[in-house]
Design a protein around this motif. Sequence first.
Motif, PDB file in Angstrom:
ATOM      1  N   GLN A   1       0.820  -1.210   0.000  1.00  0.00           N
ATOM      2  CA  GLN A   1       0.000   0.000   0.000  1.00  0.00           C
ATOM      3  C   GLN A   1       0.854   1.261   0.000  1.00  0.00           C
ATOM      4  O   GLN A   1       0.567   2.217  -0.724  1.00  0.00           O
TER       5      GLN A   1
ATOM      6  N   ARG B   1       0.849   3.877  -3.055  1.00  0.00           N
ATOM      7  CA  ARG B   1       0.472   5.284  -2.849  1.00  0.00           C
ATOM      8  C   ARG B   1       1.545   6.217  -3.401  1.00  0.00           C
ATOM      9  O   ARG B   1       1.238   7.233  -4.036  1.00  0.00           O
TER      10      ARG B   1
ATOM     11  N   LEU C   1       1.218   6.222  -7.159  1.00  0.00           N
ATOM     12  CA  LEU C   1       0.040   6.923  -7.662  1.00  0.00           C
ATOM     13  C   LEU C   1       0.156   8.440  -7.510  1.00  0.00           C
ATOM     14  O   LEU C   1      -0.531   9.183  -8.209  1.00  0.00           O
ATOM     15  N   LYS C   2       1.005   8.902  -6.608  1.00  0.00           N
ATOM     16  CA  LYS C   2       1.197  10.343  -6.408  1.00  0.00           C
ATOM     17  C   LYS C   2       2.379  10.894  -7.208  1.00  0.00           C
ATOM     18  O   LYS C   2       2.698  12.076  -7.106  1.00  0.00           O
TER      19      LYS C   2
ATOM     20  N   TYR D   1      -0.750  11.227 -10.854  1.00  0.00           N
ATOM     21  CA  TYR D   1      -1.364  12.024  -9.801  1.00  0.00           C
ATOM     22  C   TYR D   1      -2.580  12.797 -10.306  1.00  0.00           C
ATOM     23  O   TYR D   1      -3.413  13.244  -9.503  1.00  0.00           O
TER      24      TYR D   1
ATOM     25  N   SER E   1      -5.333   9.382 -10.756  1.00  0.00           N
ATOM     26  CA  SER E   1      -5.353   8.243  -9.830  1.00  0.00           C
ATOM     27  C   SER E   1      -6.221   8.440  -8.593  1.00  0.00           C
ATOM     28  O   SER E   1      -6.642   7.442  -7.997  1.00  0.00           O
ATOM     29  N   PRO E   2      -6.496   9.700  -8.122  1.00  0.00           N
ATOM     30  CA  PRO E   2      -7.349   9.828  -6.926  1.00  0.00           C
ATOM     31  C   PRO E   2      -8.692   9.124  -7.035  1.00  0.00           C
ATOM     32  O   PRO E   2      -9.238   8.672  -6.032  1.00  0.00           O
TER      33      PRO E   2
ATOM     34  N   GLU F   1      -7.660   5.496  -6.215  1.00  0.00           N
ATOM     35  CA  GLU F   1      -6.680   5.226  -5.164  1.00  0.00           C
ATOM     36  C   GLU F   1      -7.300   4.513  -3.969  1.00  0.00           C
ATOM     37  O   GLU F   1      -6.761   3.503  -3.498  1.00  0.00           O
ATOM     38  N   LYS F   2      -8.414   5.008  -3.471  1.00  0.00           N
ATOM     39  CA  LYS F   2      -9.013   4.432  -2.263  1.00  0.00           C
ATOM     40  C   LYS F   2      -9.432   2.976  -2.457  1.00  0.00           C
ATOM     41  O   LYS F   2      -9.024   2.106  -1.676  1.00  0.00           O
TER      42      LYS F   2
ATOM     43  N   VAL G   1      -6.136   0.805  -3.158  1.00  0.00           N
ATOM     44  CA  VAL G   1      -5.179   0.642  -2.064  1.00  0.00           C
ATOM     45  C   VAL G   1      -5.814  -0.032  -0.858  1.00  0.00           C
ATOM     46  O   VAL G   1      -5.229  -0.932  -0.256  1.00  0.00           O
TER      47      VAL G   1
END
Length: 378
Positions: free
Chosen positions: A93, A97, A100-101, A285, A288-289, A292-293, A296
């Motif tokens: 994770q 993260r 993804l950022k 970035y 991906s938001p 993402e949740k 991840v």
Amino acid sequence: MEVFIVIIIMVFVGALIGGVTNSLAIKMLFRPYRPYYLGTWRVPFTPGLIPKRRTELADQLGKLVVNHLLTAEGLQKKLENNLFLNEMAQWVQKELRNLLKSETSLANVIENWTGVESPKQEVQLKLTSWIRKKVEVMLEELRPLPLNNVIPQKINDKVDAYIPELAGIFIEKAKGYFSSSEGIESLSNMVDRFLMGRGALGNMVSMFLGNERLVDKLQPEIIKMLNDEGTQQLIEVFLKKEWEQVKRLRIGDIEECLNLNEVSLYIQEKIIDHIPLDHLDKPLYEWSPMIEKPLVEEIVPRMIEKIGRAISNELVHLLKKLQLEDVVKNQVEQFSVSRLEDMVLSISRRELKLITYLGALLGGLIGLFQGIFIIFLR
């Protein structure tokens, strides 16, 4: 005084012999590294014990690792341990993260991990090819089937329920047409063609009644006929019969009138157009938001758990295929004897020194008892 000197000498000699012999015995475990010869005669105790038995040592170490250290049962317990799975999930994770950022794009990730150049074009080609194959297979399966077996029952019920409404719409459109000036003109032309086709009879009717008066008489009757309930029922029966005949047609028969390949190509193009392939070239970035949740927090833990369970179930076969025993054996056989000596000494140097000191102590005690024994014999 002379007696005391003899005892001291005996103790010193015994200690020296004990210490030297133990130290020599320890060194002979590894040295010499190779055999020495006098002519064709090999000098005894060359090479040392471990160089001489290195193959057997490697074989035993391989069995030790597989049978007692890296066992399938031990690894399965580790893979099924919740604490280990949680730690692995947290690590994945965290790394995900960070990825993804980052400013890198998904295309760059695919290219770096798989070596595929131009991932966007490659994905588009793969998707197009996959969809085309699926459509071709589907068409081959559907061609011999009647349309009734292909249409979902809900759609079939909706069409059956829509037929009365369709008949009403048809009647309303017909009434509106024949009530319009365009419809009256078309009806008048039809009457003219009808009377002209009847020769003298038509001329006679036309002369007595007149074309305008005949149209005026026909148009209200047509409207009256369209308003009759029997007309709508007749149209409904006709539409239902036609619909039943259409449903009995095979897909292959429909394909002769309608090019299904062109339809499938159109659908494929629309599907590809609606797949967000442009996201492949955008930085992660930026988009991906939205994923993402769930990715991840939901997918990763389940994925780690399933991977751990899958590896655990196949671990016995996996270890057999890996042949760890042969791997360890080959690695040990490739070690130089000096490296083996350094490894052993780095672990047990202190204990080996104590063995040397113990040999000196025992030798000294033996020398002491020998000195006392010689004094008593005198």
